[in-house]
Design a protein around this motif. Structure first.
Motif, PDB file in Angstrom:
ATOM      1  N   MET A 200       0.829  -1.203   0.000  1.00  0.00           N
ATOM      2  CA  MET A 200       0.000   0.000   0.000  1.00  0.00           C
ATOM      3  C   MET A 200       0.867   1.259   0.000  1.00  0.00           C
ATOM      4  SD  MET A 200      -2.944   1.042   2.782  1.00  0.00           S
ATOM      5  CE  MET A 200      -1.763   1.160   4.149  1.00  0.00           C
ATOM      6  N   LEU A 201       1.928   1.265   0.800  1.00  0.00           N
ATOM      7  CA  LEU A 201       2.818   2.427   0.849  1.00  0.00           C
ATOM      8  C   LEU A 201       3.455   2.692  -0.510  1.00  0.00           C
ATOM      9  CD1 LEU A 201       4.695   1.963   4.260  1.00  0.00           C
ATOM     10  CD2 LEU A 201       2.636   3.278   3.779  1.00  0.00           C
ATOM     11  N   ARG A 202       3.923   1.640  -1.138  1.00  0.00           N
ATOM     12  CA  ARG A 202       4.598   1.811  -2.433  1.00  0.00           C
ATOM     13  C   ARG A 202       3.610   2.203  -3.531  1.00  0.00           C
ATOM     14  NH1 ARG A 202       8.736  -3.406  -2.190  1.00  0.00           N
ATOM     15  NH2 ARG A 202      10.197  -2.459  -0.725  1.00  0.00           N
ATOM     16  N   ARG A 203       2.457   1.566  -3.548  1.00  0.00           N
ATOM     17  CA  ARG A 203       1.470   1.833  -4.598  1.00  0.00           C
ATOM     18  C   ARG A 203       0.922   3.261  -4.500  1.00  0.00           C
ATOM     19  NH1 ARG A 203      -1.833  -1.561  -7.648  1.00  0.00           N
ATOM     20  NH2 ARG A 203      -2.801  -0.282  -9.278  1.00  0.00           N
ATOM     21  N   ARG A 204       0.756   3.755  -3.287  1.00  0.00           N
ATOM     22  CA  ARG A 204       0.162   5.076  -3.096  1.00  0.00           C
ATOM     23  C   ARG A 204       1.205   6.177  -2.994  1.00  0.00           C
ATOM     24  NH1 ARG A 204      -3.935   2.870  -4.534  1.00  0.00           N
ATOM     25  NH2 ARG A 204      -3.552   4.529  -6.019  1.00  0.00           N
ATOM     26  N   GLY A 205       2.468   5.849  -3.123  1.00  0.00           N
ATOM     27  CA  GLY A 205       3.516   6.859  -3.175  1.00  0.00           C
ATOM     28  C   GLY A 205       3.801   7.563  -1.861  1.00  0.00           C
ATOM     29  N   PHE A 206       3.768   6.827  -0.757  1.00  0.00           N
ATOM     30  CA  PHE A 206       4.120   7.401   0.540  1.00  0.00           C
ATOM     31  C   PHE A 206       5.613   7.717   0.571  1.00  0.00           C
ATOM     32  CE2 PHE A 206       0.066   5.839   1.827  1.00  0.00           C
ATOM     33  CZ  PHE A 206      -0.276   6.513   2.987  1.00  0.00           C
ATOM     34  N   PRO A 207       6.019   8.686   1.389  1.00  0.00           N
ATOM     35  CA  PRO A 207       7.464   8.921   1.558  1.00  0.00           C
ATOM     36  C   PRO A 207       8.106   7.707   2.220  1.00  0.00           C
ATOM     37  CG  PRO A 207       6.208  10.186   3.163  1.00  0.00           C
ATOM     38  CD  PRO A 207       5.214   9.629   2.196  1.00  0.00           C
ATOM     39  N   PRO A 208       9.371   7.453   1.947  1.00  0.00           N
ATOM     40  CA  PRO A 208      10.034   6.256   2.490  1.00  0.00           C
ATOM     41  C   PRO A 208       9.955   6.121   3.998  1.00  0.00           C
ATOM     42  CG  PRO A 208      11.384   7.247   0.793  1.00  0.00           C
ATOM     43  CD  PRO A 208      10.250   8.198   1.023  1.00  0.00           C
ATOM     44  N   VAL A 209      10.010   7.244   4.742  1.00  0.00           N
ATOM     45  CA  VAL A 209      10.002   7.167   6.199  1.00  0.00           C
ATOM     46  C   VAL A 209       8.695   6.592   6.734  1.00  0.00           C
ATOM     47  CG1 VAL A 209       9.071   9.474   6.659  1.00  0.00           C
ATOM     48  CG2 VAL A 209      10.679   8.445   8.272  1.00  0.00           C
ATOM     49  N   ALA A 210       7.630   6.607   5.912  1.00  0.00           N
ATOM     50  CA  ALA A 210       6.343   6.056   6.345  1.00  0.00           C
ATOM     51  C   ALA A 210       6.446   4.569   6.682  1.00  0.00           C
ATOM     52  CB  ALA A 210       5.287   6.279   5.267  1.00  0.00           C
TER      53      ALA A 210
ATOM     54  N   ALA B 107      -7.849   1.405  13.995  1.00  0.00           N
ATOM     55  CA  ALA B 107      -7.469   2.756  13.572  1.00  0.00           C
ATOM     56  C   ALA B 107      -5.963   2.978  13.590  1.00  0.00           C
ATOM     57  CB  ALA B 107      -8.149   3.786  14.473  1.00  0.00           C
ATOM     58  N   THR B 108      -5.227   2.119  14.274  1.00  0.00           N
ATOM     59  CA  THR B 108      -3.816   2.386  14.549  1.00  0.00           C
ATOM     60  C   THR B 108      -2.981   2.550  13.285  1.00  0.00           C
ATOM     61  OG1 THR B 108      -3.968   1.157  16.622  1.00  0.00           O
ATOM     62  CG2 THR B 108      -1.771   1.536  15.745  1.00  0.00           C
ATOM     63  N   VAL B 109      -3.065   1.582  12.385  1.00  0.00           N
ATOM     64  CA  VAL B 109      -2.228   1.611  11.183  1.00  0.00           C
ATOM     65  C   VAL B 109      -2.458   2.892  10.393  1.00  0.00           C
ATOM     66  CG1 VAL B 109      -1.865   0.528   8.931  1.00  0.00           C
ATOM     67  CG2 VAL B 109      -2.003  -0.884  10.991  1.00  0.00           C
ATOM     68  N   PHE B 110      -3.700   3.284  10.236  1.00  0.00           N
ATOM     69  CA  PHE B 110      -4.015   4.425   9.377  1.00  0.00           C
ATOM     70  C   PHE B 110      -3.652   5.758  10.028  1.00  0.00           C
ATOM     71  CE2 PHE B 110      -6.864   0.894   8.439  1.00  0.00           C
ATOM     72  CZ  PHE B 110      -6.468   0.628   7.132  1.00  0.00           C
ATOM     73  N   LEU B 111      -3.828   5.868  11.329  1.00  0.00           N
ATOM     74  CA  LEU B 111      -3.451   7.109  11.999  1.00  0.00           C
ATOM     75  C   LEU B 111      -1.932   7.284  12.024  1.00  0.00           C
ATOM     76  CD1 LEU B 111      -6.021   7.212  14.942  1.00  0.00           C
ATOM     77  CD2 LEU B 111      -6.005   8.585  12.857  1.00  0.00           C
ATOM     78  N   TYR B 112      -1.202   6.203  12.218  1.00  0.00           N
ATOM     79  CA  TYR B 112       0.259   6.293  12.188  1.00  0.00           C
ATOM     80  C   TYR B 112       0.739   6.681  10.795  1.00  0.00           C
ATOM     81  CZ  TYR B 112       1.152   4.420  16.867  1.00  0.00           C
ATOM     82  OH  TYR B 112       1.233   4.261  18.217  1.00  0.00           O
ATOM     83  N   LEU B 113       0.103   6.123   9.773  1.00  0.00           N
ATOM     84  CA  LEU B 113       0.510   6.440   8.409  1.00  0.00           C
ATOM     85  C   LEU B 113       0.100   7.859   8.014  1.00  0.00           C
ATOM     86  CD1 LEU B 113      -0.104   3.106   6.476  1.00  0.00           C
ATOM     87  CD2 LEU B 113       2.044   4.077   7.311  1.00  0.00           C
ATOM     88  N   ALA B 114      -0.942   8.400   8.664  1.00  0.00           N
ATOM     89  CA  ALA B 114      -1.286   9.804   8.421  1.00  0.00           C
ATOM     90  C   ALA B 114      -0.132  10.695   8.855  1.00  0.00           C
ATOM     91  CB  ALA B 114      -2.563  10.172   9.179  1.00  0.00           C
ATOM     92  N   VAL B 115       0.477  10.367   9.997  1.00  0.00           N
ATOM     93  CA  VAL B 115       1.650  11.119  10.459  1.00  0.00           C
ATOM     94  C   VAL B 115       2.834  10.833   9.543  1.00  0.00           C
ATOM     95  CG1 VAL B 115       3.207  11.560  12.397  1.00  0.00           C
ATOM     96  CG2 VAL B 115       0.805  10.994  12.833  1.00  0.00           C
ATOM     97  N   GLY B 116       2.985   9.573   9.151  1.00  0.00           N
ATOM     98  CA  GLY B 116       4.087   9.198   8.278  1.00  0.00           C
ATOM     99  C   GLY B 116       4.034   9.869   6.923  1.00  0.00           C
ATOM    100  N   ALA B 117       2.816  10.229   6.480  1.00  0.00           N
ATOM    101  CA  ALA B 117       2.673  10.909   5.192  1.00  0.00           C
ATOM    102  C   ALA B 117       3.229  12.329   5.242  1.00  0.00           C
ATOM    103  CB  ALA B 117       1.202  10.943   4.777  1.00  0.00           C
ATOM    104  N   LEU B 118       3.395  12.879   6.447  1.00  0.00           N
ATOM    105  CA  LEU B 118       3.885  14.250   6.613  1.00  0.00           C
ATOM    106  C   LEU B 118       5.332  14.306   7.081  1.00  0.00           C
ATOM    107  CD1 LEU B 118       0.800  15.717   8.534  1.00  0.00           C
ATOM    108  CD2 LEU B 118       1.236  15.835   6.069  1.00  0.00           C
ATOM    109  N   ALA B 119       5.819  13.215   7.672  1.00  0.00           N
ATOM    110  CA  ALA B 119       7.134  13.236   8.319  1.00  0.00           C
ATOM    111  C   ALA B 119       8.268  13.274   7.301  1.00  0.00           C
ATOM    112  CB  ALA B 119       7.289  12.015   9.226  1.00  0.00           C
TER     113      ALA B 119
END
Length: 404
Positions: free
Chosen positions: A101-111, A322-334
């Motif tokens: 999911m991270l790779r397909r949706r283009g999250f930053p690597p730190v996510a 909710a945990t995975v998605f809320l953490y990744l919301a922060v990871g999308a900005l970090a």
């Protein structure tokens, strides 16, 4: 510094090895659970005949996909070892789906580090090591698959399966239905949207209204037939949503061995998260930037909507969806800065300690699948359970006083 930063970036050579290594590492963490016995709802789920499931898929647990998995896999082997192995395999599948999911949706690597920290959360202990809590794993796996292949026709079908896995955790479908509609996929939007009232209604009238012990589960605290007061209870207990969202980031109940343990763990979490958020704010992120970050919006809305059912139930094991998605919301900005990497690594380490402290919560020696043993085959009393019982009594008493 270059070598350090390379640790936080997507790998070039051996990209396929990273998710595989993570999946194996998490599976090893939970290998001891293969020797655990049955407990609680396991007895009813694994002894449900096909006829009962086909007559009413909601009747046993209010969650058709959970019931189907237990009825179907019991045909292969009802042994506790096999059933626990299925949970461990599902958790490994979530790891793989999360990375995809991270790779397909283009999250930053730190996510990727935020995903690892989320998967280390103590709440996953119950999802993996308790057969009946397989519903959390199914819900997360199907939701991750729906996001990964969002453009495909299969995406809304994954969300239907997710909604059928763990009602009342169905409100996340609202966010997806909106996104489908914005893309002009009206059929997908309707298919996703109709699940919300459907699974809430049938899950309630066939299971919660008849099978839940009044007060025992801390759900409604009313006569199950007094549905007219459900809205009042939801409002009064809405504070539990904030409590649940708080525990996704600071699960101090996993450390409830003593007051000092709670204070120390809470202080460590607070310091780590503060450093992460300060670095994000210092990067110049503005409100407009949040709106323009699709991954942040997607993860944040999904995580928050998954938090709505926290108004009806409490316990550390509840705060997983909710945990995975809320953490990744922060990871999308970090940003992949040293302070962020060290802080999220510290959070993951603290989470793992919480898992180890509460591991006895799922260990039983009940290996005979006899429903008469359900009441006698409960786990040991551990920090999180004591904490949840105490704080639940306080909140429930408050609600009762307001209703009377």
């Amino acid at each position: 510094m270059t070598g350090f930063r390379s640790l936080t970036g997507w790998p070039t050579a051996g990209q396929a090895a990273v998710p595989a290594i993570l999946a194996i590492a998490f599976a090893v963490l939970y290998l001891p659970s293969l020797s655990f016995g049955y407990r609680g709802d396991d007895f009813r789920l694994l002894t449900t005949p096909w006829s009962a499931f086909l007559f009413d898929p909601f009747a046993v647990a209010g969650r058709p996909m959970l019931s189907l998995s237990c009825v179907l896999l019991a045909e292969i082997s009802p042994s506790s070892g096999f059933q626990h192995a299925v949970n461990v395999a599902l958790f490994a599948g979530i790891v793989l789906a999360g990375v995809a999911m991270l790779r397909r949706r283009g999250f930053p690597p730190v996510a990727l580090l935020f995903l690892v920290a989320a998967l280390c959360h103590p709440g996953f202990l119950w999802a993996v090591t308790w057969i009946a809590q397989r519903s959390d794993l199914l819900l997360l796996l199907f939701t991750c698959l729906a996001i990964t292949g969002f453009e495909s026709r299969a995406s809304p079908r994954w969300l239907v399966l997710a909604a059928a896995s763990k009602s009342p955790f169905v409100f996340q479908n609202l966010a997806f239905a909106f996104r489908y509609y914005r893309q002009g996929r009206v059929g997908a939007a309707l298919q996703t949207l109709v699940c919300v009232p459907l699974f809430l209604y049938f899950g309630y009238v066939t299971y919660y209204a008849t099978a839940v012990d009044v007060g025992g589960h801390g759900l409604f605290l009313l006569d199950p037939e007094s549905t007219g007061h459900l809205a009042i209870v939801a409002v009064l207990r809405s504070i539990k949503i904030l409590e649940g969202l708080f525990y996704t980031f600071v699960p101090v109940s996993a450390y409830a061995l003593s007051v000092p343990a709670v204070l120390i763990s809470g202080a460590l979490w607070a310091a780590a998260w503060t450093l992460i958020f300060l670095d994000i704010f210092r990067s110049g992120v503005r409100l407009k930037d949040l709106r323009d970050n699709p991954n942040f919006i997607w993860m944040a809305t999904t995580g928050l909507l998954l938090g709505i059912p926290y108004a009806f139930s409490s316990g550390l094991r509840i705060y997983v969806p909710a945990t995975v998605f809320l953490y990744l919301a922060v990871g999308a900005l970090a940003r992949p800065r040293r302070i962020v990497v060290v802080s999220i690594a510290a959070i993951a380490a603290i989470h793992l300690v919480g898992v180890l402290l509460n591991y006895p919560a799922s260990r039983t020696q009940c290996f005979e699948l006899d429903p008469r043993h359900e009441g006698r085959c409960q786990s040991q009393d551990v920090p999180a359970e004591r904490w949840n019982r105490l704080r639940s009594q306080i909140v429930d008493q408050f609600v009762l006083e307001r209703l009377n």
